[in-house]
Write a protein that holds these residues in place. Structure first.
Motif, PDB file in Angstrom:
ATOM      1  N   PHE A 147       0.848  -1.180   0.000  1.00  0.00           N
ATOM      2  CA  PHE A 147       0.000   0.000   0.000  1.00  0.00           C
ATOM      3  C   PHE A 147       0.892   1.240   0.000  1.00  0.00           C
ATOM      4  O   PHE A 147       2.058   1.193   0.412  1.00  0.00           O
ATOM      5  N   GLY A 148       0.311   2.352  -0.446  1.00  0.00           N
ATOM      6  CA  GLY A 148       1.044   3.604  -0.446  1.00  0.00           C
ATOM      7  C   GLY A 148       1.405   4.044   0.962  1.00  0.00           C
ATOM      8  O   GLY A 148       0.787   3.630   1.943  1.00  0.00           O
ATOM      9  N   HIS A 149       2.398   4.919   1.059  1.00  0.00           N
ATOM     10  CA  HIS A 149       2.868   5.408   2.354  1.00  0.00           C
ATOM     11  C   HIS A 149       1.755   6.187   3.054  1.00  0.00           C
ATOM     12  O   HIS A 149       1.213   7.152   2.511  1.00  0.00           O
ATOM     13  N   MET A 150       1.371   5.746   4.269  1.00  0.00           N
ATOM     14  CA  MET A 150       0.305   6.368   5.060  1.00  0.00           C
ATOM     15  C   MET A 150      -0.999   6.467   4.264  1.00  0.00           C
ATOM     16  O   MET A 150      -1.779   7.408   4.424  1.00  0.00           O
ATOM     17  N   SER A 151      -1.253   5.485   3.420  1.00  0.00           N
ATOM     18  CA  SER A 151      -2.427   5.525   2.552  1.00  0.00           C
ATOM     19  C   SER A 151      -3.354   4.354   2.843  1.00  0.00           C
ATOM     20  O   SER A 151      -2.892   3.260   3.188  1.00  0.00           O
ATOM     21  N   SER A 152      -4.661   4.585   2.683  1.00  0.00           N
ATOM     22  CA  SER A 152      -5.637   3.525   2.913  1.00  0.00           C
ATOM     23  C   SER A 152      -6.235   2.979   1.629  1.00  0.00           C
ATOM     24  O   SER A 152      -6.885   1.944   1.648  1.00  0.00           O
ATOM     25  N   PRO A 189     -13.337   0.273  -6.872  1.00  0.00           N
ATOM     26  CA  PRO A 189     -11.931  -0.104  -7.091  1.00  0.00           C
ATOM     27  C   PRO A 189     -11.601  -0.180  -8.578  1.00  0.00           C
ATOM     28  O   PRO A 189     -12.400  -0.678  -9.382  1.00  0.00           O
ATOM     29  N   SER A 190     -10.422   0.325  -8.936  1.00  0.00           N
ATOM     30  CA  SER A 190     -10.040   0.342 -10.348  1.00  0.00           C
ATOM     31  C   SER A 190      -8.524   0.346 -10.473  1.00  0.00           C
ATOM     32  O   SER A 190      -7.807   0.677  -9.528  1.00  0.00           O
ATOM     33  N   VAL A 191      -8.046  -0.029 -11.662  1.00  0.00           N
ATOM     34  CA  VAL A 191      -6.621   0.027 -11.980  1.00  0.00           C
ATOM     35  C   VAL A 191      -6.307   1.420 -12.510  1.00  0.00           C
ATOM     36  O   VAL A 191      -6.903   1.870 -13.493  1.00  0.00           O
ATOM     37  N   LEU A 192      -5.385   2.134 -11.849  1.00  0.00           N
ATOM     38  CA  LEU A 192      -5.028   3.498 -12.254  1.00  0.00           C
ATOM     39  C   LEU A 192      -3.972   3.505 -13.339  1.00  0.00           C
ATOM     40  O   LEU A 192      -4.133   4.165 -14.372  1.00  0.00           O
ATOM     41  N   LYS A 193      -2.886   2.789 -13.117  1.00  0.00           N
ATOM     42  CA  LYS A 193      -1.769   2.783 -14.063  1.00  0.00           C
ATOM     43  C   LYS A 193      -1.170   1.383 -14.143  1.00  0.00           C
ATOM     44  O   LYS A 193      -1.185   0.633 -13.167  1.00  0.00           O
ATOM     45  N   GLN A 194      -0.639   1.060 -15.300  1.00  0.00           N
ATOM     46  CA  GLN A 194       0.172  -0.146 -15.449  1.00  0.00           C
ATOM     47  C   GLN A 194       1.533   0.294 -15.959  1.00  0.00           C
ATOM     48  O   GLN A 194       1.649   0.847 -17.057  1.00  0.00           O
ATOM     49  N   LEU A 195       2.556   0.061 -15.148  1.00  0.00           N
ATOM     50  CA  LEU A 195       3.905   0.530 -15.442  1.00  0.00           C
ATOM     51  C   LEU A 195       4.696  -0.605 -16.093  1.00  0.00           C
ATOM     52  O   LEU A 195       4.978  -1.620 -15.455  1.00  0.00           O
ATOM     53  N   LEU A 213      -8.472   1.816  -4.307  1.00  0.00           N
ATOM     54  CA  LEU A 213      -9.440   0.990  -3.587  1.00  0.00           C
ATOM     55  C   LEU A 213     -10.573   1.833  -3.014  1.00  0.00           C
ATOM     56  O   LEU A 213     -11.115   1.533  -1.966  1.00  0.00           O
ATOM     57  N   SER A 214     -10.932   2.889  -3.712  1.00  0.00           N
ATOM     58  CA  SER A 214     -12.033   3.745  -3.269  1.00  0.00           C
ATOM     59  C   SER A 214     -13.355   2.994  -3.434  1.00  0.00           C
ATOM     60  O   SER A 214     -13.366   1.767  -3.578  1.00  0.00           O
ATOM     61  N   GLU A 215     -14.483   3.715  -3.455  1.00  0.00           N
ATOM     62  CA  GLU A 215     -15.788   3.055  -3.517  1.00  0.00           C
ATOM     63  C   GLU A 215     -15.926   2.163  -4.753  1.00  0.00           C
ATOM     64  O   GLU A 215     -16.573   1.129  -4.707  1.00  0.00           O
TER      65      GLU A 215
END
Length: 480
Positions: free
Chosen positions: A178-183, A204-210, A200-202
């Motif tokens: 998980f991100g630093h200090m992130s939920s 959930p979705s994929v934001l980026k693929q690196l 993982l908001s209401e």
């Protein structure tokens, strides 16, 4: 008439087929032919055969449903290895077994626990048994038979189900954070070289693929503001990614496979990495220039910083754990302490925690590939001197499976650890309970669970498996 006879013949064939599949018919056909057979024996045999045929149908229905995720379950079902059921059935020697002293004749409930033996550097007093609820959607025990329920109260980590599932990855997920200090910011790296960043908001979705690494992503770390990710790989490179644009802004080429990487917690301009060349290297984040490096006895396979950034804890391919002093201004390194163990297996997990009630101070968790989980107290005043407090022997691993602290619950009582396993389950352990160390188990994966990670508030637990499925579990709200 011929047509009628044909129809009757078809009907008879159908009746025969139905009968041949009917469990009652099978039971009758399997009975001993003699009239003097023991009626009690015949009855028991009929019950067993009837249950066997029913259990097969239930097993198939469960495999295909998989908690409502039909496509995922069916895909996993048809692509699973041959004799999967036999592979999932653990032997007595490598099975979960009793988490206390190993008994020659295991109890009927012994298959629920994944730990094999427990040793401690001092006598840890066993407190009341912690009751827990398994978060699986099918249970082999009723509520009254659960070994950790008492008076309807549930302790430890109880879960209400799955928050979401990501299954777009086509290869093993090797690292998960998980991100630093992130939920709600989650990222995971896979053996095909890709890094996936999710929300993982209401919804959930994929934001980026690196995409950039040509081999397995072995580790990655978020910067303190979650704007950048630094990743290491078996392709001998370290890559720095800018998340807002989803692009690689820097590539640092090495001479050997890179196994682990961390941002400095105080000075994010420093990147520390461990590699197969038995080195810990420190790079300048802005320029990519090598600042310092330090040699070790084996391949550096795992690492973590303390909260001050003055100590790096490293594990190598021979099971040795090191404390390394680091200057936060110059990046210079000096080895200060080494803890050797009897087992010569690669360290897969090194996790630092700034406070523990069990140790009354900072602690370090390490896990090796052969299943040895060690819990150390850390003396920061003498440059990270490690003292082994207790250890837990788990079933040996084939894959590079990782473990993690459960910090929030551990502040109440006990010392809780969560880990993946080869038998596709996620296990929770309380290190203060030598006899009943395993306190909970999550079932949902179909393949070995490689990584586990908590979000900042510890209301979500993410786990990933060998076939690329990531499950985010939702923890139940506690009354406290």
């Amino acid at each position: 008439m011929e047509v009628e006879i044909g129809v009757c013949g078809d009907e008879k064939d159908e009746e025969k087929k139905k009968k041949s599949k009917d469990p009652e018919f099978l039971s009758c056909m399997m009975q001993p032919a003699t009239a003097e057979s023991d009626p009690q024996y015949v009855g028991i045999r009929r019950i067993l055969l009837h249950r066997k045929s029913e259990s097969g149908a239930i097993s198939r229905r469960y495999d295909w449903r998989c908690n409502g995720k039909g496509y995922v379950a069916y895909r996993n079902f048809i692509s699973r290895p041959r004799k999967w059921e036999n592979l999932r059935t653990p032997s007595l020697l490598s099975s979960p077994g009793n988490s206390g002293r190993w008994l020659p004749s295991p109890s009927p409930l012994s298959h629920q626990f994944e730990a094999e033996s427990f040793t401690s550097s001092r006598d840890l007093r066993s407190v009341n048994q912690v009751s827990s609820r398994r978060a699986s959607f099918s249970s082999s025990l009723s509520d009254g038979e659960h070994p950790y329920r008492s008076g309807g109260v549930e302790h430890a980590y109880s879960f209400v189900g799955m928050h979401c599932i990501f299954d777009q990855c086509k290869s093993s997920v090797t690292v998960l954070k998980f991100g630093h200090m992130s939920s709600d910011l989650l990222a995971y790296g896979a053996s095909d070289g890709t890094l996936t960043v999710c929300s993982l908001s209401e919804e959930p979705s994929v934001l980026k693929q690196l995409i950039g690494h040509s081999k397995d992503v072995t580790d990655f770390d978020f910067s303190s503001n979650n704007q950048y990710i630094a990743s290491s790989s078996l392709d001998k490179t370290i890559r720095v990614w800018e998340l807002s644009r989803g692009v690689c802004i820097r590539v640092i080429y090495g001479v050997s496979a890179q196994f682990c990487i961390r941002f400095h917690p105080v000075n994010n301009n420093f990147l520390s990495a461990g590699n197969a060349n038995k080195e810990v290297t420190v790079f300048n984040f802005s320029t990519g220039r090598l600042i310092k490096k330090l040699m070790f006895d084996g391949e550096v396979t795992a690492m973590d910083h303390d909260h001050t950034g003055q100590i790096i804890f490293c594990g190598d391919g021979q099971g040795t754990v090191y404390s390394v002093s680091m200057d936060s201004h110059t990046g210079s390194l000096s080895r200060s302490h080494r803890h050797r163990t009897n087992h010569k297996s690669a360290v897969t997990t090194v996790k630092y925690r700034s406070f523990s009630l069990l140790a009354s101070g900072p602690v370090l968790l390490t896990c090796t590939q052969d299943g040895n989980l060690c819990f150390f107290s850390v003396a920061l005043q003498i440059k990270g001197y490690l003292t082994l407090r207790c250890s837990l022997k788990l079933a040996p691993r084939i894959h590079r499976i990782q473990a993690s602290f459960c910090p929030l619950l551990s502040l109440e009582k006990g010392e809780y650890i969560v880990a993946g396993s080869e038998d596709s389950n996620v296990y929770f352990y309380d290190l203060t309970k030598p006899k009943h160390t395993c306190v909970n188990k999550l079932q949902g994966h179909r393949f070995p669970v490689m990584c586990v990670a908590w979000n900042h508030g510890e209301n979500l637990l993410a786990s990933s498996d060998f076939y690329g499925v990531v499950i985010v579990w939702k923890r139940a709200k506690t009354s406290s």
